[in-house]
Design a protein around this motif. Structure first.
Motif, PDB file in Angstrom:
ATOM      1  N   ASP A 266     -43.934 -19.508  37.684  1.00 18.60           N
ATOM      2  CA  ASP A 266     -43.895 -20.242  38.828  1.00 18.60           C
ATOM      3  C   ASP A 266     -45.018 -21.413  38.998  1.00 18.60           C
ATOM      4  O   ASP A 266     -46.031 -21.566  38.191  1.00 18.60           O
ATOM      5  N   GLY A 267     -44.742 -22.461  39.785  1.00 19.39           N
ATOM      6  CA  GLY A 267     -45.771 -23.452  40.003  1.00 19.39           C
ATOM      7  C   GLY A 267     -45.933 -24.458  38.962  1.00 19.39           C
ATOM      8  O   GLY A 267     -46.609 -25.273  38.891  1.00 19.39           O
ATOM      9  N   TRP A 268     -45.084 -24.421  38.076  1.00 20.73           N
ATOM     10  CA  TRP A 268     -44.983 -25.569  36.712  1.00 20.73           C
ATOM     11  C   TRP A 268     -43.448 -25.504  36.271  1.00 20.73           C
ATOM     12  O   TRP A 268     -42.595 -24.802  36.599  1.00 20.73           O
ATOM     13  N   THR A 269     -43.369 -26.780  35.761  1.00 20.79           N
ATOM     14  CA  THR A 269     -41.988 -26.761  34.992  1.00 20.79           C
ATOM     15  C   THR A 269     -41.971 -27.672  33.750  1.00 20.79           C
ATOM     16  O   THR A 269     -42.829 -27.927  33.490  1.00 20.79           O
ATOM     17  N   LEU A 270     -40.893 -28.019  33.435  1.00 19.77           N
ATOM     18  CA  LEU A 270     -40.670 -28.977  32.121  1.00 19.77           C
ATOM     19  C   LEU A 270     -39.781 -30.181  32.542  1.00 19.77           C
ATOM     20  O   LEU A 270     -38.719 -29.886  33.303  1.00 19.77           O
ATOM     21  N   ARG A 271     -40.191 -31.102  32.475  1.00 22.87           N
ATOM     22  CA  ARG A 271     -39.505 -32.275  32.854  1.00 22.87           C
ATOM     23  C   ARG A 271     -38.394 -32.655  31.682  1.00 22.87           C
ATOM     24  O   ARG A 271     -38.341 -31.951  30.746  1.00 22.87           O
ATOM     25  N   PRO A 272     -37.351 -33.504  32.060  1.00 21.85           N
ATOM     26  CA  PRO A 272     -36.087 -33.508  31.320  1.00 21.85           C
ATOM     27  C   PRO A 272     -36.387 -33.934  29.906  1.00 21.85           C
ATOM     28  O   PRO A 272     -35.836 -33.504  28.850  1.00 21.85           O
ATOM     29  N   GLU A 273     -37.313 -34.886  29.665  1.00 24.05           N
ATOM     30  CA  GLU A 273     -37.714 -35.384  28.279  1.00 24.05           C
ATOM     31  C   GLU A 273     -38.243 -34.366  27.399  1.00 24.05           C
ATOM     32  O   GLU A 273     -38.243 -34.209  26.173  1.00 24.05           O
ATOM     33  N   GLU A 274     -38.879 -33.306  28.267  1.00 22.39           N
ATOM     34  CA  GLU A 274     -39.787 -32.105  27.526  1.00 22.39           C
ATOM     35  C   GLU A 274     -38.668 -31.183  27.040  1.00 22.39           C
ATOM     36  O   GLU A 274     -38.769 -30.555  26.085  1.00 22.39           O
ATOM     37  N   VAL A 275     -37.876 -30.801  28.027  1.00 22.84           N
ATOM     38  CA  VAL A 275     -36.573 -30.098  27.634  1.00 22.84           C
ATOM     39  C   VAL A 275     -36.108 -30.376  26.347  1.00 22.84           C
ATOM     40  O   VAL A 275     -35.556 -29.955  25.500  1.00 22.84           O
ATOM     41  N   ALA A 276     -35.924 -32.047  26.395  1.00 21.21           N
ATOM     42  CA  ALA A 276     -35.130 -32.476  25.285  1.00 21.21           C
ATOM     43  C   ALA A 276     -35.929 -32.614  23.908  1.00 21.21           C
ATOM     44  O   ALA A 276     -35.304 -32.294  22.863  1.00 21.21           O
ATOM     45  N   SER A 277     -37.340 -32.593  24.186  1.00 16.39           N
ATOM     46  CA  SER A 277     -38.046 -32.505  22.932  1.00 16.39           C
ATOM     47  C   SER A 277     -37.878 -31.220  21.942  1.00 16.39           C
ATOM     48  O   SER A 277     -38.118 -30.988  21.039  1.00 16.39           O
TER      49      SER A 277
END
Length: 303
Positions: A266-277
């Motif tokens: 909770d309280g944080w996430t991964l940005r699309p470019e981080e998911v892509a990495s």
């Protein structure tokens, strides 16, 4: 920021499966009961087990001792390979051993109908299409809410869905998914058919296990860099990647601190470019193999 621990995915039958669950495969006796109880006491609402694991009684004990109302818990279990010709009996055994009133999700564990009298043989006159015919009948008992499959590849699903006897599309396909076994073709195929995917071995395996493989996933630079920059563990980064792909995740642990840590999403996430990495990681390995079964079920064509 999204509260991922309360996230659910809506299945094709309208029911909602909690996004984060506790896996219980390869847990030692007495460990399972305590880990299930601890997980439920610390917010988990999804528990995964199987007849094959030999721990359904302990899982049920952990659920009952947690104090969490049964209707607030999602429980998944699975039909073992030698029980394909005896679906009703296999289901009843799991129902009896769990002793929790009903089962939320019942899966065909593998698309392999093993001869119960000879584990080296596949039944000559039975396959998973016939098993699914019997699985569909279970819904009439009121003791199971949703049905699905596990370890089904595209070719298995195509065979099942194209058969006239298939009246109900599986709600879930539980499959091995992690950055070193991302299976994008299989994931896309399931999504196109309205089949939700649950990711098992979502942390990349069990180091030192005599049964399954493990790889250096948690040592990948892309994962370590994100873990450092966000102040999270490599495990948490990999689990968030799984959620961001639209899959539910069932990390296994019997260690209280790790059970808590795995739920710390909770309280944080991964940005699309981080998911892509993370998705760009090149290493490939599969945790669960099929050499112990009488037929092949994995063909390496789901990438």
């Amino acid at each position: 920021m999204a509260q991922n621990t309360s996230l659910v995915f809506t299945l094709n039958d309208g029911r909602s499966i909690p996004a984060i669950g506790l896996g219980t495969w390869q847990s030692k006796p007495n460990e399972v009961r305590d880990s299930v109880k601890f997980a439920l006491e610390h917010g988990y609402r999804h528990i995964d087990t199987a007849l094959n694991y030999g721990n359904e009684k302990e899982v049920g004990e952990g659920i009952r001792s947690s104090g969490v109302p049964r209707e607030n818990i999602w429980v998944t279990t699975k039909l073992d390979n030698p029980w394909h010709q005896r679906v009703a009996e296999g289901f009843q055994k799991s129902l009896h051993d769990l002793n929790i009133g009903y089962i939320d999700l019942f899966l065909i564990h593998f698309p392999c109908s093993t001869d119960p009298n000879d584990p080296t043989m596949h039944l000559p006159d039975w396959d998973f299409v016939k098993t699914w015919q019997e699985m569909q009948k279970l819904l009439d008992t009121g003791k199971v809410k949703s049905i699905g499959v596990s370890n089904f590849q595209i070719r298995h699903l195509e065979k099942l869905l194209s058969d006239p006897s298939c009246k109900i599309v599986p709600a879930v396909n539980q499959i091995e998914l992690h950055p070193s076994n991302p299976s994008p073709k299989l994931l896309d195929y399931c999504m196109s058919k309205g089949i939700h995917c649950t990711a098992y071995s979502c942390l990349g395996g069990t180091i030192g296990s005599p049964i399954n493989n493990s790889g250096p996933l948690l040592e990948e630079p892309a994962i370590l860099e994100l873990a450092k920059s966000k102040g999270k563990s490599p495990q948490q980064i990999v689990l968030m990647w799984g959620l961001k792909r639209g899959t539910s995740i069932i990390p296994k642990s019997v260690t209280p601190s790790r059970i808590e840590q795995n739920f710390g999403l909770d309280g944080w996430t991964l940005r699309p470019e981080e998911v892509a990495s993370i998705s760009a990681i090149k290493s490939r390995f599969k945790v669960v193999q099929d050499g112990w079964m009488p037929i092949r079920v994995f063909f390496g064509d789901d990438e």
